[in-house]
Design a protein around this motif. Structure first.
Motif, PDB file in Angstrom:
ATOM      1  N   VAL A  78     -28.819   4.636 -11.738  1.00 48.85           N
ATOM      2  CA  VAL A  78     -29.012   5.663 -12.757  1.00 48.85           C
ATOM      3  C   VAL A  78     -28.631   5.058 -14.103  1.00 48.85           C
ATOM      4  O   VAL A  78     -27.466   4.751 -14.357  1.00 48.85           O
ATOM      5  CB  VAL A  78     -28.145   6.912 -12.476  1.00 48.85           C
ATOM      6  CG1 VAL A  78     -28.415   7.989 -13.528  1.00 48.85           C
ATOM      7  CG2 VAL A  78     -28.420   7.456 -11.071  1.00 48.85           C
ATOM      8  N   CYS A  80     -27.902   5.283 -17.871  1.00 45.41           N
ATOM      9  CA  CYS A  80     -27.417   6.335 -18.757  1.00 45.41           C
ATOM     10  C   CYS A  80     -27.194   5.787 -20.164  1.00 45.41           C
ATOM     11  O   CYS A  80     -26.449   4.811 -20.332  1.00 45.41           O
ATOM     12  CB  CYS A  80     -26.094   6.898 -18.243  1.00 45.41           C
ATOM     13  SG  CYS A  80     -26.106   7.341 -16.483  1.00 45.41           S
ATOM     14  N   TYR A 164     -28.648  15.860 -13.420  1.00 46.38           N
ATOM     15  CA  TYR A 164     -27.964  14.602 -13.118  1.00 46.38           C
ATOM     16  C   TYR A 164     -26.670  14.528 -13.922  1.00 46.38           C
ATOM     17  O   TYR A 164     -25.614  14.152 -13.394  1.00 46.38           O
ATOM     18  CB  TYR A 164     -28.851  13.411 -13.455  1.00 46.38           C
ATOM     19  CG  TYR A 164     -29.652  12.861 -12.292  1.00 46.38           C
ATOM     20  CD1 TYR A 164     -29.471  11.557 -11.854  1.00 46.38           C
ATOM     21  CD2 TYR A 164     -30.592  13.649 -11.630  1.00 46.38           C
ATOM     22  CE1 TYR A 164     -30.204  11.047 -10.793  1.00 46.38           C
ATOM     23  CE2 TYR A 164     -31.328  13.150 -10.571  1.00 46.38           C
ATOM     24  CZ  TYR A 164     -31.134  11.845 -10.154  1.00 46.38           C
ATOM     25  OH  TYR A 164     -31.852  11.344  -9.095  1.00 46.38           O
ATOM     26  N   ASN A 165     -26.755  14.896 -15.194  1.00 45.87           N
ATOM     27  CA  ASN A 165     -25.568  14.886 -16.048  1.00 45.87           C
ATOM     28  C   ASN A 165     -24.479  15.789 -15.470  1.00 45.87           C
ATOM     29  O   ASN A 165     -23.290  15.429 -15.462  1.00 45.87           O
ATOM     30  CB  ASN A 165     -25.924  15.350 -17.461  1.00 45.87           C
ATOM     31  CG  ASN A 165     -26.837  14.378 -18.185  1.00 45.87           C
ATOM     32  OD1 ASN A 165     -27.019  13.244 -17.760  1.00 45.87           O
ATOM     33  ND2 ASN A 165     -27.421  14.824 -19.287  1.00 45.87           N
ATOM     34  N   ALA A 177     -28.211  10.771 -18.509  1.00 48.32           N
ATOM     35  CA  ALA A 177     -29.114  10.113 -17.562  1.00 48.32           C
ATOM     36  C   ALA A 177     -30.494   9.988 -18.181  1.00 48.32           C
ATOM     37  O   ALA A 177     -31.062  10.985 -18.652  1.00 48.32           O
ATOM     38  CB  ALA A 177     -29.184  10.900 -16.251  1.00 48.32           C
ATOM     39  N   ILE A 180     -34.159   6.305 -13.738  1.00 48.05           N
ATOM     40  CA  ILE A 180     -33.518   5.891 -12.492  1.00 48.05           C
ATOM     41  C   ILE A 180     -34.414   4.906 -11.744  1.00 48.05           C
ATOM     42  O   ILE A 180     -35.612   4.802 -12.014  1.00 48.05           O
ATOM     43  CB  ILE A 180     -33.190   7.094 -11.575  1.00 48.05           C
ATOM     44  CG1 ILE A 180     -34.480   7.813 -11.141  1.00 48.05           C
ATOM     45  CG2 ILE A 180     -32.258   8.065 -12.286  1.00 48.05           C
ATOM     46  CD1 ILE A 180     -34.242   8.983 -10.191  1.00 48.05           C
TER      47      ILE A 180
END
Length: 209
Positions: A78, A80, A164-165, A177, A180
Motif C-alpha cells: 500500500v 501512501c 484504507y486510511n 493511501a 496498491i
C-alpha cells in the motif's frame, strides 16, 4: 536483454497461487528497489505499508471492490503519500543528507531553505498531485523489480482510499493511501497469463526529434 524479456513475461496477475509466498530474502530485495526509487529533491514523501496478515487482507477486500487479489496474494503493498509537506520533513532529510555526505551546516541550511521555498510556491492542488505522483515512481520500481525476480504483481487503483486510511489508521500518521500492488505468484488457472500483450506500436508511442 533479460530485463526486457522479464518485462514481456510480466502481466497484471488476476489470480494468485495462495500456497506460494514471497521469501524474506525476496521481500528485502523488493523493499530495496522501492528505497532506491528517485524522488523530487530526494525527499521520499511517502511510506509503503506491506501487508501479509490474512485477517487484515480480509478486512481490506470489501473496500477493494471485493477483488480476490487482495486476499490471495502473498504480500499487499500500500503506497501512501504524505498528506502535507511539513518543514520538519525537509529538515529531517537535510540532517540525514548532511551526515551521509559530510556537508557543513551552512550549505545544508541554504539547500533546505531553497527546497522549502520552491515547495511553498505550489498551490494546494499542485502539492496534492505532486505528493501522489511520487508514489507511482515507487510503484514502477516495484513492478520492474518483481519482473526481474519473476515475482508476479498486479498494480491496482480499484479500492477506497478513505476506507484504507480508516482501517490502517493512516490519517493519524499524516498519510493517505494512493495506489496498491498485490504481489506473489500466478495461479496456473489464471488464463490472463496466456494473453498476448496489447501495446501501442513504437511508431505511435515515440517521436524522435
Amino acid at each position: 536483454m533479460d530485463f526486457i524479456k522479464n518485462l514481456e513475461w510480466r502481466y497484471a496477475t488476476k489470480r494468485f497461487d495462495t500456497t506460494r509466498k514471497i521469501s524474506r530474502e525476496e521481500l528485502e530485495l523488493l523493499k530495496r528497489s522501492i528505497q532506491l526509487t528517485p524522488s523530487p529533491y530526494g525527499l521520499q514523501l511517502y511510506k509503503v505499508i506491506i501487508i501479509s496478515r490474512p485477517e487484515l487482507k480480509e478486512m481490506l477486500k470489501p473496500v477493494s471492490w471485493h477483488q480476490h487479489q487482495i486476499t490471495d496474494c502473498s504480500h499487499l503493498f500500500v503506497f501512501c503519500n504524505y498528506a502535507t509537506v511539513k518543514d520538519e520533513y525537509i529538515d529531517e532529510y537535510i540532517h540525514t543528507r548532511s551526515g551521509i555526505l559530510h556537508i557543513d551546516s551552512g550549505q545544508s541550511a541554504t539547500r533546505g531553505a531553497f527546497m522549502k521555498g520552491k515547495i511553498a510556491e505550489k498551490t494546494p492542488e499542485q502539492k496534492t498531485n505532486w505528493l501522489k505522483n511520487q508514489t507511482y515512481l515507487a510503484l514502477g520500481n516495484l513492478l520492474a523489480a518483481c519482473a526481474d525476480l519473476k515475482i508476479d504483481a498486479c498494480p491496482m487503483e480499484g479500492f477506497e482510499p478513505e476506507n484504507y486510511n480508516r482501517i490502517l489508521g493512516l490519517e493519524e500518521s499524516g498519510l493517505n493511501a494512493c495506489v496498491i500492488a498485490a504481489t506473489g505468484y500466478r495461479s496456473t488457472e489464471d488464463q490472463t497469463q496466456h494473453h498476448l500483450k496489447v501495446r501501442k506500436s513504437t511508431e505511435l508511442l515515440f517521436e524522435e526529434r
